[in-house]
Design an enzyme around this catalytic site. Structure first.
Site, PDB file in Angstrom:
ATOM      1  N   CYS A 292      35.189  63.634  76.181  1.00 46.83           N
ATOM      2  CA  CYS A 292      33.476  62.088  76.482  1.00 46.83           C
ATOM      3  C   CYS A 292      32.266  63.617  76.500  1.00 46.83           C
ATOM      4  O   CYS A 292      31.384  63.200  75.928  1.00 46.83           O
ATOM      5  CB  CYS A 292      33.573  61.838  78.016  1.00 46.83           C
ATOM      6  SG  CYS A 292      34.005  63.100  79.832  1.00 46.83           S
TER       7      CYS A 292
ATOM      8  N   GLU B 281      33.775  57.774  84.985  1.00 43.98           N
ATOM      9  CA  GLU B 281      33.383  58.694  84.210  1.00 43.98           C
ATOM     10  C   GLU B 281      33.227  58.071  82.905  1.00 43.98           C
ATOM     11  O   GLU B 281      34.563  57.948  82.248  1.00 43.98           O
ATOM     12  CB  GLU B 281      34.016  59.712  84.438  1.00 43.98           C
ATOM     13  CG  GLU B 281      33.156  61.288  83.672  1.00 43.98           C
ATOM     14  CD  GLU B 281      33.452  61.718  82.902  1.00 43.98           C
ATOM     15  OE1 GLU B 281      32.513  61.381  81.958  1.00 43.98           O
ATOM     16  OE2 GLU B 281      34.673  61.821  81.923  1.00 43.98           O
TER      17      GLU B 281
END
Length: 344
Positions: A134, A100
């Protein structure tokens, strides 16, 4: 995040029957060590969960170890690609990777959106956690019809942001994680200064932390100017006009696919964007951060990660090895007709 993401990956591997070598980020070893100690206190055998600490070289050696059967990683796209290459070059079994990574996350604002709602969502999405998420907003795309008003309001909101000690309620954001991150951000901001128009920058208080970065927004001319993720409290703004489908196509072409925000009062437009956008998580008329595990499984595609989504129904099976067993019952003298008979 150093606790939540680390714990989620470690526990997922443990509950699916794996032994785990857990390496926290080099900036937060204490958090990782404390969590590992708590899991040991809760009954996880010490030989089933081992902490590994150090910099990127230690992580690279761990990934390359012949006994590693799978890797779960959260971090930059560059490091994820390095891990991918290392795993591909290993002899022996093919090792799965769950990655990720980051994103060039955009928010599309059309002329029907409510400016106050837009600015509130932009400030939260861009500047919370000093932009070190993120999922954070990196590119604000505002329809030209309302851009002047929205950017004036946004400039005023940015000017009110206070950088300080995160432990103080008066602080809106704190410093970035370390001096290396601050240096990278200052380099990227310097490049922006040379090619983009400054919209607003909040002043840093006297005596600010050495790694504090002033929240700022810059106007760019094209999406082609966005060359890399700026992992901090910096926003790039683009005015757009014409078909929104063309804008979504340009965003898709950036190659990342983590989060996308949409601000519109036209339901059919939001649905059409959702169908066209190549992202893992899309948010309509709200901020773009704070996905809830089990409700909004989180993860991207393309340069933003491999999937499956954390907190989703397909996450745990990725830590397992499937197998099937087929038995010829008749070879052992079994009565197939009796076994297939419907129960009374």
């Amino acid at each position: 995040f150093p606790l939540a993401i680390f714990t989620g990956q470690v526990v997922a591997a443990l509950v699916t029957g794996n032994a785990v070598a857990a390496k926290p980020a080099e900036q937060t070893p204490g958090i990782g060590a404390a969590m590992i100690a708590l899991l040991h206190q809760c009954g996880v055998p010490e030989d089933a969960l081992v902490g590994v600490y150090g910099d990127g070289a230690i992580g690279a050696a761990l990934v390359a170890h012949p006994r590693i059967a799978g890797v779960a990683f959260t971090g930059s796209t560059a490091v994820a690609k390095s891990i991918q290459r290392t795993l591909a070059g290993k002899d022996g079994p093919i090792v799965p990777l769950i990655a990720e990574t980051g994103g060039l996350n955009a928010m599309i604002v059309d002329s029907t959106a409510l400016p106050e709602q837009v600015v509130d969502a932009v400030v939260q999405s861009t500047f919370r956690s000093a932009g070190q998420r993120c999922s954070a907003l990196r590119i604000l795309c505002v329809q030209d019809d309302i851009a002047d008003g929205v950017l004036t309001m946004l400039a005023g909101a940015i000017g009110l942001l206070r950088t300080g000690d995160p432990a103080e309620l008066s602080s809106d954001l704190g410093p970035v994680i370390d001096a290396e991150a601050a240096a990278t951000l200052r380099r990227q901001i310097g490049e922006l200064e040379s090619r983009a128009r400054l919209i607003a920058r909040a002043p840093l208080p006297e005596g600010a932390h050495a790694d504090a970065i002033a929240p700022a927004a810059y106007e760019i001319r094209t999406l082609g100017e966005v060359r890399e993720e700026i992992f901090g409290p910096v926003l790039q703004v683009l005015r757009w006009s014409g078909p929104v489908e063309a804008l979504v196509e340009q965003i898709n072409a950036l190659g990342y696919g983590l989060t996308l925000g949409v601000q519109t009062r036209i339901d059919t437009r939001a649905q059409a964007i959702a169908e066209q956008a190549e992202v893992g998580n899309l948010y309509v008329n709200r901020n773009m951060i704070g996905a809830m595990v089990g409700v909004q499984p989180f993860g991207g595609e393309g340069l933003s990660g491999t999937g499956p989504k954390a907190g989703g129904p397909n996450y745990l099976p990725r830590f397992c090895a499937e197998y099937s067993v087929s038995i010829n019952t008749t070879a052992a003298g079994g009565d197939v007709d009796l076994l297939m008979a419907a129960p009374h």
